[in-house]
Every structure is written in C-alpha cells, then in structure tokens.
Design an enzyme around this catalytic site. Structure first.
Site, PDB file in Angstrom:
ATOM      1  CG  ASP A 466     -13.022  16.617  39.854  1.00 41.42           C
ATOM      2  OD1 ASP A 466     -13.808  16.186  38.935  1.00 41.42           O
ATOM      3  OD2 ASP A 466     -13.222  16.204  41.005  1.00 41.42           O
ATOM      4  CG  ASP A 536     -17.221  10.242  41.302  1.00 43.73           C
ATOM      5  OD1 ASP A 536     -15.756  10.386  41.390  1.00 43.73           O
ATOM      6  OD2 ASP A 536     -17.693  11.390  41.516  1.00 43.73           O
TER       7      ASP A 536
HETATM    8  C1  DGJ Z   1     -15.496  14.374  41.869  1.00 44.68           C
HETATM    9  C2  DGJ Z   1     -14.525  13.514  41.594  1.00 44.68           C
HETATM   10  O1  DGJ Z   1     -14.919  12.455  40.526  1.00 44.68           O
HETATM   11  C3  DGJ Z   1     -14.191  12.742  42.996  1.00 44.68           C
HETATM   12  O2  DGJ Z   1     -13.507  11.745  42.620  1.00 44.68           O
HETATM   13  C4  DGJ Z   1     -13.839  13.606  43.962  1.00 44.68           C
HETATM   14  O3  DGJ Z   1     -12.253  14.256  43.399  1.00 44.68           O
HETATM   15  C5  DGJ Z   1     -14.557  14.931  44.030  1.00 44.68           C
HETATM   16  N1  DGJ Z   1     -14.955  15.220  42.774  1.00 44.68           N
HETATM   17  C6  DGJ Z   1     -13.886  15.726  44.905  1.00 44.68           C
HETATM   18  O4  DGJ Z   1     -14.802  16.942  45.284  1.00 44.68           O
END
Ligand code: DGJ
Length: 734
Positions: A466, A536
């Site tokens: 990430d 997300d």
């Molecule tokens: C952002 C990501 O896009 C989410 O799926 C998740 O992993 C969060 N970060 C975790 O902090």
C-alpha cells in the site's frame, strides 16, 4: 591539381556517405504501421501512423500529403511549438538542433527494437529514439535515451517519452479523471484548439487523480466497435504529463507524453544515460473495444506478473475489522473464507507496532514487528491457522511510509522527504511521512521489510503493498543542493531498484499494488506486481463505473473486485447480495467483509458464487477477451459487458441495472465476441429467482445473440431482491 582531384573525390565520397541512408523506417505491428523518415543529417520526420501499409504506399506517403513533422521536436531553432526535449547546454546555450545520425535495430527476446540516433549538429549531445514491437502484439513501445559528452552537466528541462501528431478532423479524446473512491471516470470530449493537459503530481500515487492513458478517436464520438482510434499509455509510476497542443496554423494536434518536468529538471552528467519511461501506443480501425483487447493482451503477456496463473479467490480483512486485528478474528475469518470456497486470506493494516502499536492510522508505520498483544502466536500462529483451514495467507505492508510515532523515525529522521528550513507537512493521520527512496539506505530498509517477512515466513503467498500519501514538502535530505529537482525522478528510480531486488529474490509471491485504492493503476509499476486494488470504493454500483474506465487499458485478471457489506462503507448504499456478487465476479473475485455478520443464506449464496466462479468462469474472465456492450456512462439505465474465451467456445455475459425507475425502457443488449456460426447454450449463474429465465438451457446461434441479444427481465422474483437487478449468463458452445 593532384591535390584538388583528391579533394573532389573525398568530397564526393562524403556526400555519398552522408546520403548513405535516406531511409524510411518502418515500425510495424501485425496490423499497424508507424513510418518515419530518417535521412542522415536531417531532422527525423514522422510520416504516418495508421493501418499497416505496403512498402509501395509508404514510398508515396509524402506525395499523398504526409505530416512530415519533426518526430521528436527539439527546442531552439524553431522555438514556437511544444518541444519534446529542451535543454541548457554546459555553456548556457538553450537550443538543440538534433539531426539523424544512425539507424540500427536489435532483437530483444521476441521483440524488435529500432533505434534512431539523433545527434546535435554542434554539441556532443545524443538522443536515441527507440521503438519496440513484437509480432504477438498491436502495441508500439517508444522511449528515448539521452546522453552527452559535454564538459559539464547539461540541464534537461523537457524530456518527453514520445511525440505523435494527430491529424485534425472530428477528433475526440477520452481520458480518465478521478479521485479517491471515484477512480477512472471516463470523460470523452471533442478535441478543440488550445492545450489539453492531463497530469498527476502526487509524487507517489500517480494514478490518484488523472490516469496516464488517453484514447484519440479519429472518426468522431468514440465507439466500441468502429472507428479509427489511437490509444496511448505512459508507463510511469511517478509524476507525469500528457499534453495535446492544437497549433492553429497547422493541420495537426501535437501529442506529447512523459515525466512531468515541473520542478524536476535534471542535471545530466557527461556520459550518464537518461532513459525516459515507455510510452505504449496502439492503433486500430475497429474502435475502442479492439484497442482495449490489444492493451489487455500486451499487458497480460508483458507487463503484469504471473498472468499464466489464475488468481485465488480471497478474503481481505480491511472492511471486516479495520485496525481491530486479533488472533481469534483472523482465525475465524480464515475458517469462514475457507468454508465459502475461498483460497486465500489477506490480513490488512493493524497487525504491527510494539512501542507504537498500529491501533489507528496515526502511528506505527515503519515498525514492521508483530504486535503480540493482538497476535500472541505471531505470524507463525497465523500460518498454522491458514494451514489448518486450507487457505493461503497474505499480509499488508506500506513500506515506503513512516509515522512520527515509530521507532524508525525516532532513529532516522533524516530518512524522510523534507525540505530544509520548512516544518514537515504530514499526510494520513496527520503524522504520516514518505521515506526518501532516492537514498540507497532507505531502499535497503524498504527491501528489508519484504525480505524479512519472506525469509522468515516463506509460506506468505501474497503481499498487499500500500501507499497512502503524496510527496509533500518537496525536498530531499539525501540529494545534494544542486540536485533537489531530481527528487521525484530519483524516488521512482529508487522504488524500481528496490522492487527489482525483491523480484530477483522472490519471483513467485503475488503482490498487489494498492495506493489508497486505485492510485497505482499504471503500467509503469505493474511489471513488479500481479494485480491492483481497483478502488477503496467497494459499492457495487459505483464500481461498475470505476471498473468500466479501468477496463479501457487494464485486463480483468489484475482488477481486484470484492464483495462487501451493506450499507456500503463508502457510499452508505444498500444493494442486494446478488448484485454485489455479480459485479465482483466481473473482475478478480474476492471478499472484503466480516463473514461473521453474514446470515447463513448469504454465506450459502457466496459459497455458490465462488464455486461457480472457480469452476465455470474464472479462466474466461481472467484470460478471455473483453467486450463492452452497454456503457454505464451512456445513462441508458443498465450496463453490460462480456468476456469470451480466445477459442470462442465459452463466454460469460454480465448485465447490471444502473438506474431504477418505474416503467423505464431499458435497451436490449446485443452480445459480441461469439462465433456467429456456433450454437451456444445459455444458463444463468448466481440465480436467485424462483422461476428460471425463459431462455434457461436454450441454445442460440452466436449470430442471433450478436444481432439481437436476449431480453433481460429488470427485476428479480426472489425474497431478498430489491430494485437492483443483475444477471450473469454462461454461454457454452455446443
Ligand atoms: C488504504 C487501502 O486502499 C485500503 O484497502 C486499506 O488497505 C487501508 N489503506 C489500510 O490502511
């Protein structure tokens, strides 16, 4: 006299040698040609890009009125246009005069590379303009390699990867703007005079706003199955800029793409080689659909890892428990996904930090040590559980980042990106900072995060990588004062070096590129990754739009798409489980939910969907050809697409209602990608209706289905149905 005749002969020889080539360079794919004129000592001229043509037609291109524009416009002698390259020489001269010096070609695996060397007429300054093609793909990759042997560094102010003239006419441009949770929104508009600039300056997550891909539709409004189109994808994970300049006095729009040079001019040392990122272009006269399929094939074959393997169905813990990671819950989630037929469990954020436990997003990044309060058995305990439940195990990391509250930052404040004499500006949680990957020590740290995990626990099968903040406070504590403007570029070079090391040592582990959702959907980063987290936003309705835009350039095998809870955590919308499942099944299927909160009926529904996905459609979705049938952006009330196997013996049709109004007339959707002369038996998947559809089990010719389609009932006859209807049909050739 004798002397004079010798000179004449020498002069004649030089003239002949000087004209040793007046060459038309052909860069061909199976059905397109890019033709450039490379005459020694002259400017490199772009003559043609379009349907593949014969040598005879190529020879007459100029007579037919070819563009004959500078194929890599250099700034200086004619400073009026948008340059692809602009420099300040060591002596302060701001002009370039690049002329053709040599043409060469080489083989690279299955690819052909043609290189046209341009040399300045006065300065020892060279640009290699490179083109790579392979017989299996309709894509031309172009980039440049810049070097010099002047006495001191030359400052590069512009350094585009490529230039392409686009003949004016009824030209439309499709681009993909977006933001967090609303990525890849398709925007199509006629190209008019003036400048169109598409850029992203996030510094880290450079698909966060606009995407670095565009499509030019040369025959008016973009259409899926007809019209000449040119697609362009800048393959770069850092700041980028795509520009279309429509100069008023010529017949051409001028398209340039490359690294965004804002505050990023580069001091190129003598003999140093500066390689620009690849710009991938493709042409077809068969519309957007064919263009996408070309990019998908090329992407699967050359730019995304392990696409020969089918992707596992997974459960990710994020929306299920967020930071509330605990051993019993992890165990329960693994048991649940296994019981529904899933193959992989991914533990997301929240598992690490000892002095600064990661209980929320304000601390812990940088300290990749298990929090044994939450996970007493540590990672070995989780791997045991995964083994017991018969699923693979994956883990989340965000190795490029650090929080103020972390042991790493306490020890090494010099490792973060920060401008001198400025207070830090933080990102997520108001405490997050970006590690300065231009620094080799930081590269080691990032490598070690992965290396430690995978050396200690080789059973880890999957990593979610990430990245959740942009570069703020432009400044490097590592780079010299003179080279501060290198930061954005050197960050991504450092990232590439680190990822190279990781992949050299761990070629097999599956790694997902995530960046606050889909902010790293880019062919510049995917060569080290297997897939991306598309957004997300897990709301099924909005995902249709996001995945639609993403599908223009990226194949379904890389597009993570998860079934999540209702009301949806991003939009608050409630939609029935079938709809949520039917959308997720059109990509790389997964779940992002706390299964403990699901009813037995819902688990059963998911169990059946996962079983059907795995046994019937996974190879068709992940390896098949995409046909977009009805765009949600056309606001016709429904959206539809299908995938067909390359042999056309199997296909899967998706249809989703996108608007719900009483007595609205929804269009009947014609299918595509089938063999007109074969007969296909139709069966519905994920059926919830009490009564089967009228065409269930019936057979139709491919021709009929492609000419007429089938009538989709717009509501369900089922207890848990709401107004959101959807259908998934499997078509099997008989
Ligand atoms: C952002 C990501 O896009 C989410 O799926 C998740 O992993 C969060 N970060 C975790 O902090």
């Amino acid at each position: 006299m004798k002397m004079k005749s010798k000179l004449t002969i020498l002069l004649a020889f030089l003239l002949i040698a000087g004209n040793a080539f007046a060459e038309l360079v052909r860069v061909d794919t199976p059905s397109s040609s890019l033709i450039i004129q490379a005459d020694k000592g002259k400017k490199l001229r772009h003559l043609y890009y379009g349907t593949r043509i014969s040598d005879a037609d190529a020879a007459n291109l100029k007579a037919a009125g070819a563009a004959s524009l500078n194929a890599y416009p250099d700034y200086g002698v004619d400073p009026s246009g948008e340059p692809a390259i602009a420099v300040v020489h060591a002596d302060g001269n701001m002009t370039l005069d690049l002329v053709v010096d040599a043409v060469s070609s080489r083989k690279e695996d299955n690819a052909d590379v043609k290189v046209i060397t341009l040399r300045d007429s006065h300065y020892p300054f060279t640009v290699d303009v490179c083109y790579r093609t392979s017989p299996a793909h309709e894509i031309i990759e172009t980039w440049t390699e810049i070097s010099h042997s002047e006495k001191k560094p030359v400052r590069l102010n512009r350094f585009a990867s490529g230039y392409l003239p686009i003949r004016c006419g009824n030209v439309w441009i499709s681009s993909f703007y977006g933001s967090w949770a609303n990525e890849a929104q398709v925007e199509a508009e006629p190209l008019t005079h003036g400048m169109k600039v598409i850029k992203d300056r996030d510094g880290v997550r450079n698909a966060a706003s606009a995407r670095s891909e565009v499509v030019f539709s040369l025959d008016g409004r973009p259409a899926e199955n007809s019209g000449r189109v040119i697609g362009a994808a800048l393959c770069y994970s850092g700041n980028y800029r795509l520009v279309v300049d429509a100069s008023p006095d010529k017949n051409y729009h001028h398209f340039l793409a490359g690294i965004d040079e804002t505050q990023s001019s580069y001091n190129l040392r003598p003999k140093e080689l500066f390689t620009t990122p690849v710009l991938a272009i493709s042409y077809t006269d068969k519309g957007l659909g064919e263009l996408s399929r070309s990019f998908h094939r090329w992407g699967r074959d050359t730019r995304i890892l392990h696409t020969d393997r089918l992707r596992d169905v997974l459960l990710n813990s994020w929306e299920g428990v967020y930071f509330n990671i605990k051993e019993p819950e992890m165990d329960q989630m693994m048991a649940d996904i296994a019981s529904m037929g899933g193959e992989l469990f991914v533990m997301d954020d929240g598992w690490f930090g000892v002095k600064y436990p990661r209980d929320h997003d304000r601390q812990g990044l940088g300290d990749w040590t298990v929090d044994t309060r939450k996970l007493p058995g540590g990672i070995p305990g989780l791997l045991d559980a995964a083994r017991r439940h018969g699923v693979k195990f994956g883990i989340w990391i965000e190795p490029e980042m650090v929080n103020v509250g972390s042991e790493l930052y306490e020890k090494h404040p010099e490792y973060v990106i920060k401008a001198p004499n400025r207070d830090l500006t933080y990102g997520r949680g108001k405490t997050q900072m970006v590690l300065d990957l231009s620094n080799p020590k930081v590269q080691d740290i990032v490598f070690t995060v992965v290396d430690t995990l995978l050396t200690k626990y080789p059973e880890i099968a999957y990593i979610k990588w990430d990245a959740n903040m942009p570069v703020r406070n432009h400044g490097s504590q590592y780079l010299s004062a003179d080279n501060q403007s290198h930061l954005f570029i050197d960050y991504h070079r450092g990232l590439a070096k680190t990822l190279d090391r990781i992949r050299d040592k761990y070629p097999d582990v599956i790694i997902q590129a995530c960046a606050s959702g889909g902010a790293r959907v880019n062919y510049g980063i995917l060569p080290w990754f297997d897939e991306f987290w598309t957004s997300d936003n897990t709301d099924a309705l909005q995902r249709i739009y996001i995945q639609w835009g993403t599908s223009y350039f990226y194949p379904a095998i890389a597009m993570a798409s998860h079934i999540s809870a209702v009301p949806n955590h991003q939009t608050g919308r409630t939609m029935n489980l079938k709809f949520r499942t039917d959308v997720a099944m059109s990509g790389r299927l997964g779940m992002e939910i706390q299964p403990r909160n699901m009813t037995e009926d819902e688990r059963q529904q998911c169990r059946r969907a996962i079983e059907e996905y795995k046994s019937k459609i996974r190879p068709i979705v992940q390896h098949g050809d995409l046909y977009r049938l009805l765009s949600p952006y056309d606001r016709m009330g429904a959206a539809s697409l299908m995938y067909a196997s390359p042999e056309k013996d199997q296909a899967v049709f998706f249809w989703w209602k996108t608007e719900s109004f009483c007595h609205k007339q929804y269009p009947r959707v014609k299918m595509a990608g089938l063999d007109p002369d074969r007969t296909y038996k139709v069966s519905e998947m994920n059926r919830i209706d009490a009564v089967p559809l009228a065409f269930e089990g019936k057979s139709f010719s491919g021709r009929y289905l492609m000419d007429n389609g089938l009538e989709m009932p717009v509501s369900h006859n089922a207890p848990n149905a709401d107004e959101w209807a959807s259908r998934v049909l499997l078509l099997s050739a008989e």
